[in-house]
Write a protein that holds these residues in place. Structure first.
Motif, PDB file in Angstrom:
ATOM      1  N   ILE A 167      -3.936  -0.499   5.786  1.00  0.00           N
ATOM      2  CA  ILE A 167      -4.496   0.120   6.988  1.00  0.00           C
ATOM      3  C   ILE A 167      -4.697  -0.957   8.040  1.00  0.00           C
ATOM      4  O   ILE A 167      -4.901  -2.124   7.713  1.00  0.00           O
ATOM      5  CB  ILE A 167      -5.840   0.835   6.698  1.00  0.00           C
ATOM      6  CG1 ILE A 167      -6.835  -0.142   6.033  1.00  0.00           C
ATOM      7  CG2 ILE A 167      -5.636   2.069   5.835  1.00  0.00           C
ATOM      8  CD1 ILE A 167      -8.221   0.448   5.867  1.00  0.00           C
ATOM      9  N   LEU A 173      -9.931   3.847   6.651  1.00  0.00           N
ATOM     10  CA  LEU A 173     -10.038   3.832   5.191  1.00  0.00           C
ATOM     11  C   LEU A 173     -10.429   5.212   4.665  1.00  0.00           C
ATOM     12  O   LEU A 173     -11.296   5.886   5.226  1.00  0.00           O
ATOM     13  CB  LEU A 173     -11.092   2.803   4.764  1.00  0.00           C
ATOM     14  CG  LEU A 173     -11.274   2.601   3.253  1.00  0.00           C
ATOM     15  CD1 LEU A 173     -10.017   1.980   2.644  1.00  0.00           C
ATOM     16  CD2 LEU A 173     -12.480   1.709   2.971  1.00  0.00           C
ATOM     17  N   SER A 174      -9.771   5.634   3.605  1.00  0.00           N
ATOM     18  CA  SER A 174     -10.065   6.933   3.001  1.00  0.00           C
ATOM     19  C   SER A 174     -11.532   7.005   2.596  1.00  0.00           C
ATOM     20  O   SER A 174     -12.056   6.084   1.960  1.00  0.00           O
ATOM     21  CB  SER A 174      -9.172   7.151   1.774  1.00  0.00           C
ATOM     22  OG  SER A 174      -7.815   7.072   2.119  1.00  0.00           O
ATOM     23  N   GLU A 436      -6.987   2.576  -1.121  1.00  0.00           N
ATOM     24  CA  GLU A 436      -5.750   3.141  -0.587  1.00  0.00           C
ATOM     25  C   GLU A 436      -4.669   3.295  -1.651  1.00  0.00           C
ATOM     26  O   GLU A 436      -3.924   4.265  -1.653  1.00  0.00           O
ATOM     27  CB  GLU A 436      -5.231   2.270   0.564  1.00  0.00           C
ATOM     28  CG  GLU A 436      -6.084   2.347   1.809  1.00  0.00           C
ATOM     29  CD  GLU A 436      -6.174   3.759   2.373  1.00  0.00           C
ATOM     30  OE1 GLU A 436      -5.117   4.385   2.594  1.00  0.00           O
ATOM     31  OE2 GLU A 436      -7.295   4.248   2.552  1.00  0.00           O
ATOM     32  N   LYS A 439      -5.690   6.370  -4.185  1.00  0.00           N
ATOM     33  CA  LYS A 439      -6.169   7.661  -3.682  1.00  0.00           C
ATOM     34  C   LYS A 439      -5.300   8.834  -4.138  1.00  0.00           C
ATOM     35  O   LYS A 439      -5.759   9.966  -4.147  1.00  0.00           O
ATOM     36  CB  LYS A 439      -6.288   7.636  -2.154  1.00  0.00           C
ATOM     37  CG  LYS A 439      -4.986   7.583  -1.393  1.00  0.00           C
ATOM     38  CD  LYS A 439      -5.275   7.579   0.103  1.00  0.00           C
ATOM     39  CE  LYS A 439      -3.995   7.586   0.933  1.00  0.00           C
ATOM     40  NZ  LYS A 439      -4.293   7.529   2.372  1.00  0.00           N
TER      41      LYS A 439
END
Length: 465
Positions: A167, A173-174, A436, A439
Motif C-alpha cells: 500500500i 490498510l485493510s 495485506e 487478507k
C-alpha cells in the motif's frame, strides 16, 4: 558500470537500510543495474556482529551477495556481474550487480568532505551519475534526511524502496471490516438465505460489495445488522448473519466487548477455524486484554489448546536478555508487563489477586518467550500471542508464523503509530505486510480497533497529543 549499456535502463545505488529491510533487495530491479558502495558493505559488516534486531538480516544479505560474486575477479566485480538466472518469473533480474569502491574517490570529486557513511554513499552516487551520463542513476534509501541531502547535493533521482510495499499510505490498510451507510438490506436487491444448524447464511450479489475479502466483517449504521464474509464467487457473496446484539453479547473469561470493534475481534479470536488473528489499533483499545482473555477461555475453559505462549520483539538493548537474572520467563517479564497487567485486570475482583494469577499461569501453562529464541521450534496445539508486532520486519514475522504447527492459533497485536525501529515505517512494517498478504486467506482475520477504552485520559491523549 559500462556506459555502453542501453540508455533506457537505470543504475540503482542501494543504501544500507534497503538491504537491512529486504536482504535480497539487489535482485529486485529486473533489467536495471545495481551498485552497492563499499561503505554499505562496511556498515553491514558492523551490524552483522552487533546486538541489533537487524543483525540477522545483515548476515543474510552479505551471504546472498557473496553467492553472486564469489567467482568474480576484481575487474568483474567493478564492471558488474550478471544477475541473469537468479530468479524466476517476470520479475527475475537480468541486469548486472557491482561493488563500487567509494574509498578511492579523489577529494576533488566529492561534494561532501566529511567522512560520515551517508555522505560517502551520496558522493558515490553523484560520481556514478556524472560518469554514467546519459543513463539515469537512482539512489535508493529509506532515510528521508538522506534523500533530502542527496537531492540538495545535485543527485537527480532519489527514491524510497517500494518493491515490497503493498500500500502507498497507511490509510489504505485493510481494517478487517466495512461499515455501510444507512441500512445494509436497503442496498440488497435479491438474497437467498439458508439455515445451517443454528446459523443463517445469505447469498447476495457481489456488486453490493465487490471489494470484499474472506472473514471481513460487515456492519451498518442501524446497529442491528452484523455479518462476516464466509465465501465468494465471481458473482455472489456468502455472508454469515451474526446479528449486532448477538455479537455484542459475546464473552470470554468474564470480559464483555465495550464496542463493536471489540465484539468483532472477540468473535474472530474464539473462532476455532481461524488460525491467524491480526489486531491493530491505538494504545488502550483492548488488543492485549482481548487476546489474553480469549486465550484463557480457549485453554482453561474449553480445553481446545494445551498452552499459551506469549512473545514479543525486545528493544535493541535487550536483544541479548542474558544480563537479566532468572529463567527465560523471568528475563522476559519486564518486556511482557502488558500481559501481567492484563492478567491483573482479569482477576482484580479475586480475594487474592497474586494467588489467582499464579494459579492461572500454571493452569493455562503460560510461557514467556523471546522472539529471538523462536527460530527452529515447532509449536503444536498452542495459542501464541505476539505482542508489539509492529516492530518486526516481514522476514521476522515469517520466521515466527512458520513455527506454528498443527492446531496452533497465532494472535498478532500491534500499534503502527508506535514503531520503535529505526528501519521501519508504518507502510513498511511487517505487521502491515501481514495484514495485506493474509487478507484473502480463509484461515485469518484482521480487526482494526479504533476506540480507546482504557480511560478518558488515554482517549483524550490519543486524540489530541
Amino acid at each position: 558500470m559500462a556506459k555502453t549499456k542501453a540508455v533506457n535502463t537505470k543504475i540503482y545505488v542501494l543504501d544500507t537500510n534497503i538491504l537491512l529491510h529486504e536482504p535480497f533487495a539487489f535482485l529486485s530491479f529486473k533489467e536495471n543495474d545495481v551498485v552497492v558502495p563499499m561503505t554499505v558493505l562496511e556498515e553491514l559488516d558492523y551490524i552483522k556482529d552487533s546486538k541489533k534486531d537487524v543483525a540477522r538480516d545483515a548476515r543474510i544479505s552479505i551471504r546472498a551477495m557473496e553467492d553472486v560474486l564469489h567467482d568474480a575477479t576484481p575487474d568483474q566485480l567493478t564492471a558488474g556481474v550478471s544477475l541473469k538466472g537468479l530468479g524466476s518469473g517476470e520479475a527475475a533480474p537480468i541486469g548486472h550487480f557491482s561493488i563500487f569502491s567509494d574509498h578511492g574517490m579523489p577529494k576533488a570529486q566529492q561534494v561532501f568532505t566529511s567522512n560520515e557513511n551517508d555522505n560517502r554513499i551520496i558522493n558515490a552516487a553523484l560520481h556514478i551519475q556524472q560518469r554514467a551520463t546519459p543513463r539515469q542513476v537512482v539512489l535508493v534509501t529509506k532515510d528521508i534526511n538522506m534523500r533530502l541531502k542527496a537531492k540538495g547535493a545535485g543527485l537527480a533521482h532519489v527514491e524510497d524502496y517500494r518493491t515490497d510495499q503493498l500500500i502507498s499510505d497507511i490509510k489504505y490498510l485493510s481494517r478487517g471490516y466495512h461499515k455501510f451507510e444507512g441500512n445494509f438490506w436497503d442496498k440488497v436487491k435479491s438474497v437467498e438465505s439458508r439455515t445451517e444448524g443454528r446459523e443463517t447464511v445469505h447469498s447476495i450479489d457481489r456488486k453490493v460489495f465487490p471489494e470484499a475479502y474472506i472473514n471481513e466483517f460487515l456492519i451498518d449504521d442501524s446497529k442491528q445488522f452484523a455479518a462476516i464474509v464466509e465465501g465468494m464467487t465471481e458473482s455472489t457473496l456468502e455472508i454469515l448473519d451474526l446479528g449486532y446484539e448477538r455479537l455484542m453479547s459475546g464473552k470470554a473469561w468474564g470480559i464483555h466487548p465495550k464496542n463493536i470493534g471489540q465484539a468483532m475481534a472477540l468473535h474472530a479470536l474464539l473462532d476455532p477455524y481461524i488460525d491467524l488473528i491480526i489486531m491493530t489499533g491505538p494504545a488502550g483499545c483492548g488488543k492485549t486484554l482481548l487476546a489474553l482473555a480469549a486465550a484463557l477461555e480457549m485453554v482453561v475453559e474449553r480445553k481446545m489448546y494445551d498452552k499459551i505462549i506469549v512473545t514479543r520483539n525486545t528493544p535493541e538493548i535487550a536483544e541479548s536478555i542474558g544480563f537479566l537474572p532468572g529463567t527465560e520467563e523471568e528475563k522476559m517479564a519486564p518486556w511482557l508487563a502488558a500481559i501481567t497487567d492484563s492478567l491483573e485486570v482479569l482477576h482484580k475482583n479475586d480475594e487474592n489477586v497474586k494467588g489467582s494469577m499464579s494459579y492461572i499461569m500454571e493452569k493455562a501453562n503460560i510461557q514467556f518467550k523471546s522472539v529471538n529464541f523462536m527460530r527452529g521450534r515447532s509449536i503444536q496445539n498452542a495459542i501464541v500471542i505476539l505482542d508489539e508486532s509492529q516492530n518486526l520486519t516481514a522476514s521476522q514475522l515469517k520466521t515466527i508464523i512458520t513455527r506454528c504447527g498443527e492446531g496452533t492459533k497465532l494472535i498478532c497485536t500491534g500499534n503502527l503509530a508506535q514503531i520503535d525501529s529505526n528501519y521501519l515505517s508504518p507502510v513498511t512494517s511487517g505487521l502491515t505486510y501481514l495484514v495485506e498478504k493474509f487478507k484473502n486467506f480463509t484461515g485469518s482475520a484482521t480487526i482494526n480497533l479504533d476506540g480507546v477504552v482504557r480511560s478518558r485520559l488515554a482517549e483524550f491523549a490519543e486524540e489530541h497529543l
